[in-house]
Design an enzyme around this catalytic site. Sequence first.
Site, PDB file in Angstrom:
ATOM      1  N   LYS A  13       0.826  -1.211   0.000  1.00 42.37           N
ATOM      2  CA  LYS A  13       0.000   0.000   0.000  1.00 42.37           C
ATOM      3  C   LYS A  13       0.864   1.267   0.000  1.00 42.37           C
ATOM      4  O   LYS A  13       0.596   2.211  -0.728  1.00 42.37           O
ATOM      5  CB  LYS A  13      -0.900  -0.031   1.233  1.00 42.37           C
ATOM      6  N   ARG A 172      -1.554  -9.654  12.166  1.00 42.44           N
ATOM      7  CA  ARG A 172      -1.701  -8.367  11.462  1.00 42.44           C
ATOM      8  C   ARG A 172      -2.871  -8.416  10.475  1.00 42.44           C
ATOM      9  O   ARG A 172      -3.606  -7.448  10.314  1.00 42.44           O
ATOM     10  CB  ARG A 172      -0.400  -8.010  10.722  1.00 42.44           C
TER      11      ARG A 172
END
Length: 215
Positions: A13, A172
Site C-alpha cells: 500500500k 496483522r
Amino acid sequence: MNIILLGPPGAGKGTQAQKLVEQRGMVQLSTGDMLRAAVAAGTPVGLQAKAVMDAGELVSDEIVNQLIDEKLAGLAPEQGVIFDGYPRTLGQAQSLDGLLGGRGRKLDLVIELEVDEDVLVDRIAGRFSCASCGAPYHDHFRQPVKADTCDACGSHEFKRRADDNEESVRTRMAEYRGKTAPILPYYDAKGIVRRVDGMASVVDVSKAIDKVLDD
Ligand SMILES: [Zn+2]
C-alpha cells in the site's frame, strides 16, 4: 479524485500511495503523520492532541476531524487526496463525507488491495536483510548468490524483523480485517469499492490502480 487506499500490511500500500503522489500529484493524508506533525508544530489542535495523548487517552474523532479539515482547506481544488489509516469506524466514515462535502469534495473510490493470506505469510515470513546495507533477501525467493554473503556489500551479517513470522503476519491480517470490517459495508453500499489484486507485481498493481482511477 479523493480515495481511500486499503490493504493489509505487506500488500504494498505504501509503495502504491507513493506512486500516486509522484505521478498524479495526489496528497497522502495519514492521520498518524498529521497528528505527529501537529503536535511537533505546536498548533492549537496539536497542543490539544498532545494533552490527550499525554493523559494516555485516545485522540477523539473531533480532533482528528479538525486536523483533516485544516489539511483539506490548504489544498488546491485539483489536488486529489489519498486517505490512509482513516476512517476506521462507521462514524468516522460518515464524518469524512461531511468534511469532504464542506470543502466541495467527495470520496470517489475506495481501492482495496486484496491479498492471499497464505501467500502473504510465505512472502513475509521468509524475509531477511543485510545488517550492513539493508539489501533485502528471502529464504525461498531471493537467497544471496554466495551463501551468507550480501550480494551488494559483501557483509556476512543478516537480520530478521522479530515480527516477520507466520503468527505475526496472521495477527496483522486479523487486525486489518477488524479495522476495515466496520467501514467496507458502508462504502460497498455506495458502490464505490474497487478491488485490485495486491499479490501481482508492483508494476501490475500500479497499472490496475491506474485503470480503476481512469475508468
Ligand atoms: Zn549488504
